[in-house]
Scaffold this active site. Sequence first.
Site, PDB file in Angstrom:
ATOM      1  N   LYS A  30       0.833  -1.212   0.000  1.00 49.71           N
ATOM      2  CA  LYS A  30       0.000   0.000   0.000  1.00 49.71           C
ATOM      3  C   LYS A  30       0.865   1.258   0.000  1.00 49.71           C
ATOM      4  CE  LYS A  30      -2.852   0.581   3.611  1.00 49.71           C
ATOM      5  NZ  LYS A  30      -2.498   1.842   4.306  1.00 49.71           N
ATOM      6  N   GLY A 103      -5.259   7.733   5.515  1.00 51.47           N
ATOM      7  CA  GLY A 103      -4.385   8.753   6.094  1.00 51.47           C
ATOM      8  C   GLY A 103      -3.150   8.973   5.243  1.00 51.47           C
ATOM      9  N   GLN A 178       4.607   9.228   7.224  1.00 48.35           N
ATOM     10  CA  GLN A 178       3.666  10.063   6.474  1.00 48.35           C
ATOM     11  C   GLN A 178       4.070  11.530   6.569  1.00 48.35           C
ATOM     12  OE1 GLN A 178      -0.258   9.201   7.952  1.00 48.35           O
ATOM     13  NE2 GLN A 178      -0.295   7.156   7.033  1.00 48.35           N
ATOM     14  N   ASP A 329       1.746  -0.926  12.021  1.00 40.29           N
ATOM     15  CA  ASP A 329       0.437  -1.408  11.566  1.00 40.29           C
ATOM     16  C   ASP A 329       0.171  -2.852  11.986  1.00 40.29           C
ATOM     17  OD1 ASP A 329      -0.129   1.010  10.369  1.00 40.29           O
ATOM     18  OD2 ASP A 329       0.674   0.406   8.422  1.00 40.29           O
ATOM     19  N   ARG A 360      -6.722   2.086  17.848  1.00 35.09           N
ATOM     20  CA  ARG A 360      -6.443   0.646  17.763  1.00 35.09           C
ATOM     21  C   ARG A 360      -6.117   0.026  19.108  1.00 35.09           C
ATOM     22  NH1 ARG A 360      -3.268   0.404  11.984  1.00 35.09           N
ATOM     23  NH2 ARG A 360      -5.200   0.362  10.782  1.00 35.09           N
TER      24      ARG A 360
HETATM   25  C1  S3P Z   1       2.506   4.792   6.218  1.00 38.03           C
HETATM   26  C2  S3P Z   1       3.023   5.172   7.418  1.00 38.03           C
HETATM   27  C3  S3P Z   1       2.458   4.771   8.718  1.00 38.03           C
HETATM   28  C4  S3P Z   1       1.477   3.606   8.580  1.00 38.03           C
HETATM   29  C5  S3P Z   1       0.562   3.760   7.416  1.00 38.03           C
HETATM   30  C6  S3P Z   1       1.346   3.880   6.121  1.00 38.03           C
HETATM   31  C7  S3P Z   1       3.132   5.284   4.985  1.00 38.03           C
HETATM   32  O1  S3P Z   1       1.786   5.878   9.274  1.00 38.03           O
HETATM   33  O2  S3P Z   1       0.725   3.462   9.755  1.00 38.03           O
HETATM   34  O3  S3P Z   1      -0.315   2.652   7.292  1.00 38.03           O
HETATM   35  O4  S3P Z   1       2.840   4.736   3.894  1.00 38.03           O
HETATM   36  O5  S3P Z   1       3.936   6.227   5.064  1.00 38.03           O
HETATM   37  P1  S3P Z   1       2.596   6.978  10.165  1.00 38.03           P
HETATM   38  O6  S3P Z   1       3.650   7.488   9.298  1.00 38.03           O
HETATM   39  O7  S3P Z   1       1.592   8.046  10.488  1.00 38.03           O
HETATM   40  O8  S3P Z   1       3.057   6.224  11.375  1.00 38.03           O
END
Ligand code: S3P
Length: 450
Positions: A30, A103, A178, A329, A360
């Site tokens: 993903k 998100g 993120q 995750d 969660r």
């Molecule tokens: C992700 C970063 C994670 C993860 C999310 C995917 C990404 O979030 O929980 O499912 O693709 O950068 P955070 O960066 O907020 O921890």
Amino acid sequence: MADTGSDVLKPLRSAASGPLSGRVRVPGDKSISHRALMLGAVAIGTTEIEGLLEGEDVLHTAAAMRALGAGLERGGNGVWRVQGVGVGGLLEPAQVLDMGNSGTAARLLIGLVAGHPITTFFTGDASLNRRPMARVITPLERVGASFVGRSGGRLPLAVIGAERAVPIVYRLPVASAQVKSAILFAGLNAAGTTTVIEPEPTRDHSELMLRHFGARVTVERQADGALAVSLDGQPELTARPVAVPADPSSAAFPAVAAAIRPGSEITLTGVGLNPRRTGLYQTLVEMGADITFENRREQAGEPVADLRVRASELRGVEVPPERAPSMIDEYPVLAVAAACAHGTTVMRGLAELRVKESDRLAMIADGLAACGVAVEAGPDSLVVYGTGAPPPGGATVATAMDHRIAMSFLVLGLASSAPVTIDDGRFIDTSFPGFVGLINGLGGGIEAVG
Ligand code: S3P
């Protein structure tokens, strides 16, 4: 696509069946899929993607990139072509961008458009519209963008992109790939070097893919051990093929199912094993899981292997809090493995779990308790008292629009004395379309209720 827009819940029940066996590939990663579409959209030329995750989260990103002016074409199962507009070339969309449940889609794209002189409106579903966005707004204001959102910067949110993006140096207050990625993506259109300092290493798919498309990204270790990730702004990104590995976060569900269902032996092919994503597998091995990594290879700069998992007796462990970013995750499904293990599993450093698709920490604790497993939840910790035998099960578990809570409790049902029902399976399609069919194809017993 699943009907997540309607109000009709889709309860599912899973029950103990025979051992799981077989060889399968879970859908594409993903994180990498979102990034391939976003960076393909700002590269010059046509990016050919194979193995793209066609889950709802990524399809929301695809629709958004089209609305921002990129050309997207689906060639077949997981095969997509993205016609990029070049760095700085995104156009102002005529409509509000709906990021659904995702998100990652929302935060990364808010970063990308914040570096463009355009105004963009974002919204999402009820879960996403509850999630904190101040963590990206604060640094992106320094880049020169401005925002109008709800309290706490929550969606719906208007992003007025920077007329001239400013390269910034920013130290992350939370370990978040993120947030790191949002800042780097905004820095793509800034004249100069953007630096994100991360005290704890988080997944580096953005850095790897930016380099793959020709950007200069450097990483330097600071005196205090933090990593300084720097991007030279206004690179000419060149379209490159991207082969998306199978998602280790999705593979986690059949892997734990096979580990806890006696007699099982399965192989999960082509799973991405980026070292910043493998905390769950390391933890399962420490618990006594029988996992072997076969046929190790590299794909688009990412390490990949086939995972063979055989059922074994698991024992509780203490999971080091510094491992959290590499398995953030995976705590819901780790908690399921812990419920079936002998002894106690202690997990700390989990504050971020409270602001995922659901709270969660609370959902895991409530669900396990309903299934007869003793558990203690603190503000940022979880202690699971393993049953060392099939957990009782026999409950209906609330999932709160959270795909990983839904899949985790269906996995628990496969190894419980009595079936486990989840109140709503619709959100599974956000990250793992075909989950029920894949588990049942291995010999699992998941069925729709009613
Ligand atoms: C992700 C970063 C994670 C993860 C999310 C995917 C990404 O979030 O929980 O499912 O693709 O950068 P955070 O960066 O907020 O921890």
